[in-house]
Scaffold this motif. Sequence first.
Motif, PDB file in Angstrom:
ATOM      1  N   LEU A   1       1.201  -1.321   0.343  1.00  0.00           N
ATOM      2  CA  LEU A   1      -0.059  -0.439  -0.212  1.00  0.00           C
ATOM      3  C   LEU A   1       0.996   1.412  -0.261  1.00  0.00           C
ATOM      4  O   LEU A   1       1.624   1.318   0.853  1.00  0.00           O
ATOM      5  CB  LEU A   1      -1.055  -0.057   1.414  1.00  0.00           C
ATOM      6  N   VAL A   2       0.502   2.154  -1.165  1.00  0.00           N
ATOM      7  CA  VAL A   2       1.441   3.147  -1.159  1.00  0.00           C
ATOM      8  C   VAL A   2       0.789   4.870  -1.406  1.00  0.00           C
ATOM      9  O   VAL A   2      -0.409   4.583  -0.786  1.00  0.00           O
ATOM     10  CB  VAL A   2       2.572   2.569  -2.629  1.00  0.00           C
ATOM     11  N   PRO A   3       1.471   5.999  -1.059  1.00  0.00           N
ATOM     12  CA  PRO A   3       1.227   6.855  -1.245  1.00  0.00           C
ATOM     13  C   PRO A   3       0.363   7.531  -2.518  1.00  0.00           C
ATOM     14  O   PRO A   3       0.336   6.463  -3.214  1.00  0.00           O
ATOM     15  CB  PRO A   3       1.853   8.007  -0.252  1.00  0.00           C
ATOM     16  N   ARG A   4      -0.354   8.353  -2.594  1.00  0.00           N
ATOM     17  CA  ARG A   4      -1.181   8.528  -3.728  1.00  0.00           C
ATOM     18  C   ARG A   4      -0.172   9.312  -4.534  1.00  0.00           C
ATOM     19  O   ARG A   4       0.992   9.894  -4.244  1.00  0.00           O
ATOM     20  CB  ARG A   4      -2.015   9.774  -3.457  1.00  0.00           C
ATOM     21  N   ILE A   5       0.097   9.825  -5.939  1.00  0.00           N
ATOM     22  CA  ILE A   5       1.527   9.577  -6.766  1.00  0.00           C
ATOM     23  C   ILE A   5       1.460  11.003  -6.199  1.00  0.00           C
ATOM     24  O   ILE A   5       2.951  11.256  -6.794  1.00  0.00           O
ATOM     25  CB  ILE A   5       0.920   9.117  -7.789  1.00  0.00           C
ATOM     26  N   SER A   6       0.479  11.851  -5.797  1.00  0.00           N
ATOM     27  CA  SER A   6       1.784  13.050  -5.399  1.00  0.00           C
ATOM     28  C   SER A   6       2.296  13.279  -4.777  1.00  0.00           C
ATOM     29  O   SER A   6       2.799  14.471  -4.780  1.00  0.00           O
ATOM     30  CB  SER A   6       0.244  14.037  -6.152  1.00  0.00           C
ATOM     31  N   ASP A   7       2.135  12.531  -3.846  1.00  0.00           N
ATOM     32  CA  ASP A   7       2.907  12.972  -2.508  1.00  0.00           C
ATOM     33  C   ASP A   7       4.512  12.529  -2.623  1.00  0.00           C
ATOM     34  O   ASP A   7       4.747  12.024  -3.818  1.00  0.00           O
ATOM     35  CB  ASP A   7       2.051  11.481  -1.532  1.00  0.00           C
ATOM     36  N   PRO A   8       5.191  13.639  -2.344  1.00  0.00           N
ATOM     37  CA  PRO A   8       6.832  13.967  -2.561  1.00  0.00           C
ATOM     38  C   PRO A   8       7.277  12.438  -2.463  1.00  0.00           C
ATOM     39  O   PRO A   8       8.355  13.254  -2.533  1.00  0.00           O
ATOM     40  CB  PRO A   8       6.311  14.984  -1.403  1.00  0.00           C
ATOM     41  N   GLY A   9       6.998  12.461  -1.657  1.00  0.00           N
ATOM     42  CA  GLY A   9       7.237  10.874  -0.839  1.00  0.00           C
ATOM     43  C   GLY A   9       7.315   9.658  -1.590  1.00  0.00           C
ATOM     44  O   GLY A   9       7.565   8.269  -2.298  1.00  0.00           O
ATOM     45  N   TYR A  10       6.645   9.737  -3.071  1.00  0.00           N
ATOM     46  CA  TYR A  10       5.784   8.100  -3.539  1.00  0.00           C
ATOM     47  C   TYR A  10       6.899   8.123  -4.495  1.00  0.00           C
ATOM     48  O   TYR A  10       7.238   6.504  -4.180  1.00  0.00           O
ATOM     49  CB  TYR A  10       4.796   9.005  -4.423  1.00  0.00           C
ATOM     50  N   LEU A  11       7.718   8.493  -4.961  1.00  0.00           N
ATOM     51  CA  LEU A  11       8.649   7.765  -5.763  1.00  0.00           C
ATOM     52  C   LEU A  11      10.139   7.324  -5.109  1.00  0.00           C
ATOM     53  O   LEU A  11       9.921   6.032  -5.876  1.00  0.00           O
ATOM     54  CB  LEU A  11       9.292   9.542  -7.169  1.00  0.00           C
ATOM     55  N   ASP A  12      10.516   7.536  -4.017  1.00  0.00           N
ATOM     56  CA  ASP A  12      11.323   6.726  -3.336  1.00  0.00           C
ATOM     57  C   ASP A  12      10.366   5.644  -2.829  1.00  0.00           C
ATOM     58  O   ASP A  12      12.000   4.646  -2.822  1.00  0.00           O
ATOM     59  CB  ASP A  12      11.797   8.113  -2.094  1.00  0.00           C
ATOM     60  N   ILE A  13       9.424   5.351  -2.335  1.00  0.00           N
ATOM     61  CA  ILE A  13       8.712   4.475  -1.993  1.00  0.00           C
ATOM     62  C   ILE A  13       8.598   3.691  -2.706  1.00  0.00           C
ATOM     63  O   ILE A  13       8.962   2.291  -3.074  1.00  0.00           O
ATOM     64  CB  ILE A  13       7.565   4.871  -1.136  1.00  0.00           C
ATOM     65  N   ILE A  14       8.175   4.017  -4.035  1.00  0.00           N
ATOM     66  CA  ILE A  14       8.396   2.980  -4.945  1.00  0.00           C
ATOM     67  C   ILE A  14       9.928   2.047  -5.634  1.00  0.00           C
ATOM     68  O   ILE A  14       9.642   1.283  -5.597  1.00  0.00           O
ATOM     69  CB  ILE A  14       8.080   3.533  -6.548  1.00  0.00           C
ATOM     70  N   LEU A  15      10.593   3.100  -5.821  1.00  0.00           N
ATOM     71  CA  LEU A  15      12.353   2.935  -5.920  1.00  0.00           C
ATOM     72  C   LEU A  15      12.842   1.688  -5.081  1.00  0.00           C
ATOM     73  O   LEU A  15      13.769   1.078  -5.517  1.00  0.00           O
ATOM     74  CB  LEU A  15      13.475   3.722  -6.414  1.00  0.00           C
ATOM     75  N   ASP A  16      12.074   2.256  -4.022  1.00  0.00           N
ATOM     76  CA  ASP A  16      12.271   1.273  -2.450  1.00  0.00           C
ATOM     77  C   ASP A  16      12.068   0.107  -2.609  1.00  0.00           C
ATOM     78  O   ASP A  16      12.891  -1.112  -2.178  1.00  0.00           O
ATOM     79  CB  ASP A  16      12.170   1.868  -1.166  1.00  0.00           C
ATOM     80  N   ILE A  17      10.733   0.105  -2.993  1.00  0.00           N
ATOM     81  CA  ILE A  17      10.214  -1.281  -3.657  1.00  0.00           C
ATOM     82  C   ILE A  17      10.929  -2.145  -4.044  1.00  0.00           C
ATOM     83  O   ILE A  17      11.363  -3.354  -4.122  1.00  0.00           O
ATOM     84  CB  ILE A  17       8.822  -0.950  -3.794  1.00  0.00           C
ATOM     85  N   CYS A  18      11.630  -1.527  -5.521  1.00  0.00           N
ATOM     86  CA  CYS A  18      11.890  -2.254  -6.581  1.00  0.00           C
ATOM     87  C   CYS A  18      13.239  -2.936  -6.248  1.00  0.00           C
ATOM     88  O   CYS A  18      13.577  -4.201  -6.451  1.00  0.00           O
ATOM     89  CB  CYS A  18      12.393  -0.777  -7.162  1.00  0.00           C
ATOM     90  N   LYS A  19      14.452  -1.865  -4.888  1.00  0.00           N
ATOM     91  CA  LYS A  19      15.286  -2.418  -4.413  1.00  0.00           C
ATOM     92  C   LYS A  19      14.204  -4.258  -3.701  1.00  0.00           C
ATOM     93  O   LYS A  19      15.555  -4.767  -4.357  1.00  0.00           O
ATOM     94  CB  LYS A  19      16.134  -1.732  -3.474  1.00  0.00           C
ATOM     95  N   LYS A  20      14.206  -3.625  -2.690  1.00  0.00           N
ATOM     96  CA  LYS A  20      13.533  -5.008  -2.348  1.00  0.00           C
ATOM     97  C   LYS A  20      12.865  -6.354  -2.403  1.00  0.00           C
ATOM     98  O   LYS A  20      13.578  -6.919  -2.239  1.00  0.00           O
ATOM     99  CB  LYS A  20      12.663  -4.252  -0.820  1.00  0.00           C
ATOM    100  N   GLU A  21      12.642  -5.726  -3.725  1.00  0.00           N
ATOM    101  CA  GLU A  21      12.097  -7.388  -3.842  1.00  0.00           C
ATOM    102  C   GLU A  21      12.917  -7.277  -5.283  1.00  0.00           C
ATOM    103  O   GLU A  21      12.275  -8.125  -6.362  1.00  0.00           O
ATOM    104  CB  GLU A  21      10.252  -6.893  -5.199  1.00  0.00           C
TER     105      GLU A  21
END
Length: 317
Positions: free
Chosen positions: A46-66
């Motif tokens: 579950l991630v924040p709304r795409i307009s959230d300033p931290g959104y992209l970093d959260i997605i990049l972290d998922i990419c690393k982790k998974e």
Amino acid sequence: MNILVLSAGTRNKIIQYFKKSIVGRVIATDMQRIAPAIYEADIFYLVPRISDPGYLDIILDICKKEKINAVFSLIDPELSLLAANQRKFDELGVRVIGSSYELCERSLDKMQMFTWLKERGYRCARSYSEKDIFYSDLERGLISFPVFVKPIRGSASIAISKVEDRETLDLLWTHTDDLMVQEYLKGQEIGADVYIDMISREVVSIFTKKKIVMRAGETDKAVSFKDPLLFDLIERFVRESGYLGQIDIDIFEVDGQYYISEVNPRFGGGYPHAYECGCDHMKMIENNVDGKINQRAIGNYEDGIYMMKYNEVLIRK
Ligand SMILES: Nc1ncnc2c1ncn2[C@@H]1O[C@H](COP(=O)(O)OP(=O)(O)O)[C@@H](O)[C@H]1O
Ligand SMILES: [Mg+2]
């Protein structure tokens, strides 16, 4: 290949097809716990709304982790975000399945798309974003009522209408910003699901269907068909534009001529029809991510195959 599907929403079939077609894990995200498609995936976030300033970093972290190899989104506003940040994904060895930033933006903006199509001589609905020019063309007989009115950057058929007279048009134009007026196309609506190989940049798969019933902006019932002339037009248009990966094109057939209406550079809502008829674009994505070029397979499906959507429910605690 491990694939990350962003903003999965209600697109359960897309997740199911990846699980069926590829070797690897399917990870999905959404901002809502009640997005049914996430429960089809091997893991979801579950991630924040795409307009959230931290959104992209959260997605990049998922990419690393998974240990993600490829990522794409199922919603329009996120396509440009991914394209604009392609380098950050590249650095992690993650392939963004999608077109360039410029193309994502052009596809979102129906006036920009019209200008591009017109300049290159493609048949398309005459379009106006300026009232004065529309009324002057109306007086000169270059366009007539009914016309089609829609938001320049609209989607999902929101705020669209067929307008029969000047009074109604004036009213709409006064009360809503960023509207455009289009020549009304009266004919058969067609959808095309297209895959452009991300290595060779060639069009490798085209599936076309006639739309029979639309519901809430989506194709509800459709039937597959093939026309070599349409395949040629699609191939020329896609190549000239430079789209990559999965795209969905809306086309109208009016008096035997094909008009290009709009492009969604992502999996469209009607893609299940193509997959079920044998156009496995999930496998094509996997091949590309593995460094393999896909063989040309245009029109490799039967015509006369019907798709009928129906509702499904998911119950969870
Ligand atoms: N110029 C037009 N003439 C007739 N019908 C149209 C026209 N433009 C759009 N439509 C109808 O409205 C629907 C939504 O318009 P579209 O341009 O595809 O926007 P979006 O899918 O982004 O909301 C189309 O699927 C089609 O049924
Ligand atoms: Mg559309």
